[in-house]
Structure formats: C-alpha cells, structure tokens
Design a protein around this motif. Sequence first.
Motif, PDB file in Angstrom:
ATOM      1  N   ASN A  13       0.823  -1.204   0.000  1.00  0.00           N
ATOM      2  CA  ASN A  13       0.000   0.000   0.000  1.00  0.00           C
ATOM      3  C   ASN A  13       0.862   1.261   0.000  1.00  0.00           C
ATOM      4  OD1 ASN A  13      -1.579  -2.157   1.821  1.00  0.00           O
ATOM      5  ND2 ASN A  13      -3.017  -0.975   0.591  1.00  0.00           N
ATOM      6  N   TYR A  14       1.903   1.264   0.814  1.00  0.00           N
ATOM      7  CA  TYR A  14       2.756   2.440   0.900  1.00  0.00           C
ATOM      8  C   TYR A  14       3.550   2.653  -0.391  1.00  0.00           C
ATOM      9  CZ  TYR A  14       1.537   2.839   5.789  1.00  0.00           C
ATOM     10  OH  TYR A  14       0.842   2.992   6.964  1.00  0.00           O
ATOM     11  N   LEU A  15       3.995   1.579  -1.018  1.00  0.00           N
ATOM     12  CA  LEU A  15       4.705   1.715  -2.294  1.00  0.00           C
ATOM     13  C   LEU A  15       3.775   2.249  -3.383  1.00  0.00           C
ATOM     14  CD1 LEU A  15       6.920  -1.497  -2.319  1.00  0.00           C
ATOM     15  CD2 LEU A  15       7.634   0.869  -1.963  1.00  0.00           C
ATOM     16  N   LEU A  16       2.526   1.789  -3.389  1.00  0.00           N
ATOM     17  CA  LEU A  16       1.563   2.308  -4.358  1.00  0.00           C
ATOM     18  C   LEU A  16       1.246   3.777  -4.088  1.00  0.00           C
ATOM     19  CD1 LEU A  16      -0.881  -0.711  -4.721  1.00  0.00           C
ATOM     20  CD2 LEU A  16       0.607   0.242  -6.482  1.00  0.00           C
ATOM     21  N   MET A  17       1.211   4.174  -2.825  1.00  0.00           N
ATOM     22  CA  MET A  17       0.972   5.583  -2.506  1.00  0.00           C
ATOM     23  C   MET A  17       2.144   6.457  -2.949  1.00  0.00           C
ATOM     24  SD  MET A  17      -2.012   6.007  -1.446  1.00  0.00           S
ATOM     25  CE  MET A  17      -2.091   7.594  -0.691  1.00  0.00           C
ATOM     26  N   LEU A  18       3.365   5.946  -2.847  1.00  0.00           N
ATOM     27  CA  LEU A  18       4.519   6.695  -3.359  1.00  0.00           C
ATOM     28  C   LEU A  18       4.441   6.835  -4.872  1.00  0.00           C
ATOM     29  CD1 LEU A  18       7.493   5.348  -1.211  1.00  0.00           C
ATOM     30  CD2 LEU A  18       6.509   7.640  -1.211  1.00  0.00           C
ATOM     31  N   ALA A  19       4.006   5.782  -5.558  1.00  0.00           N
ATOM     32  CA  ALA A  19       3.820   5.860  -7.008  1.00  0.00           C
ATOM     33  C   ALA A  19       2.721   6.861  -7.345  1.00  0.00           C
ATOM     34  CB  ALA A  19       3.488   4.480  -7.568  1.00  0.00           C
ATOM     35  N   THR A  20       1.687   6.932  -6.516  1.00  0.00           N
ATOM     36  CA  THR A  20       0.612   7.898  -6.703  1.00  0.00           C
ATOM     37  C   THR A  20       1.145   9.326  -6.615  1.00  0.00           C
ATOM     38  OG1 THR A  20      -1.046   6.399  -5.805  1.00  0.00           O
ATOM     39  CG2 THR A  20      -1.541   8.754  -5.712  1.00  0.00           C
ATOM     40  N   ILE A  21       1.922   9.594  -5.594  1.00  0.00           N
ATOM     41  CA  ILE A  21       2.490  10.930  -5.419  1.00  0.00           C
ATOM     42  C   ILE A  21       3.380  11.288  -6.596  1.00  0.00           C
ATOM     43  CG2 ILE A  21       4.075  12.284  -3.982  1.00  0.00           C
ATOM     44  CD1 ILE A  21       2.934  10.728  -1.562  1.00  0.00           C
ATOM     45  N   GLY A  22       4.177  10.327  -7.069  1.00  0.00           N
ATOM     46  CA  GLY A  22       5.037  10.565  -8.227  1.00  0.00           C
ATOM     47  C   GLY A  22       4.245  10.872  -9.482  1.00  0.00           C
ATOM     48  N   ALA A  23       3.172  10.129  -9.725  1.00  0.00           N
ATOM     49  CA  ALA A  23       2.347  10.358 -10.919  1.00  0.00           C
ATOM     50  C   ALA A  23       1.659  11.714 -10.856  1.00  0.00           C
ATOM     51  CB  ALA A  23       1.314   9.242 -11.062  1.00  0.00           C
ATOM     52  N   LEU A  24       1.175  12.098  -9.674  1.00  0.00           N
ATOM     53  CA  LEU A  24       0.517  13.395  -9.531  1.00  0.00           C
ATOM     54  C   LEU A  24       1.507  14.538  -9.723  1.00  0.00           C
ATOM     55  CD1 LEU A  24      -1.877  12.729  -6.521  1.00  0.00           C
ATOM     56  CD2 LEU A  24      -2.460  12.908  -8.938  1.00  0.00           C
ATOM     57  N   MET A  25       2.686  14.407  -9.143  1.00  0.00           N
ATOM     58  CA  MET A  25       3.699  15.442  -9.316  1.00  0.00           C
ATOM     59  C   MET A  25       4.101  15.575 -10.780  1.00  0.00           C
ATOM     60  SD  MET A  25       6.122  14.911  -5.950  1.00  0.00           S
ATOM     61  CE  MET A  25       7.454  15.787  -6.698  1.00  0.00           C
TER      62      MET A  25
END
Length: 71
Positions: A13-25
């Motif tokens: 879950n935390y790795l997917l959330m980091l990928a989420t932040i990267g995609a949004l940025m």
Amino acid sequence: MEDRNKLAFGRKNYLLMLATIGALMLGFILMSLDTETYGFGFLGLTLGPLLLVIGFALGFFAILVKDKPAE
C-alpha cells in the motif's frame, strides 16, 4: 488480545501511494511546462490531465487493495 503495533496498511500500500504521489507530481509538472498560450497544448490538455487521472485512480487502488498479512 489484539496487536497494537500493526500498521493500517502494508508495504504494498505504501509503495503504491509513493507511485501515486510521483504520478501526480509528474502530471502537474507536465501541465506547467506547456508553452502554448493558456496551456492549450498537448502537455496542458492531454498528457498532464491523463497522468493526474491515472494518479488519482492509483491512489484509490492503493487505499483499497488488501496486503497479505505477514506471518
């Protein structure tokens, strides 16, 4: 007795959330790099918003996915 040290989400879950932040940025950065007037170019109207939609969908998936419990 319940385990009080257990986190709400797992590693996945935390790795997917980091990928989420990267995609949004990346989506917001791409929209800001558009050189057309008022951002009406490909980056501002197509690629940036598409990355934002993918990022938000990935964020919802990261919250909802169930990580396998550690044994």
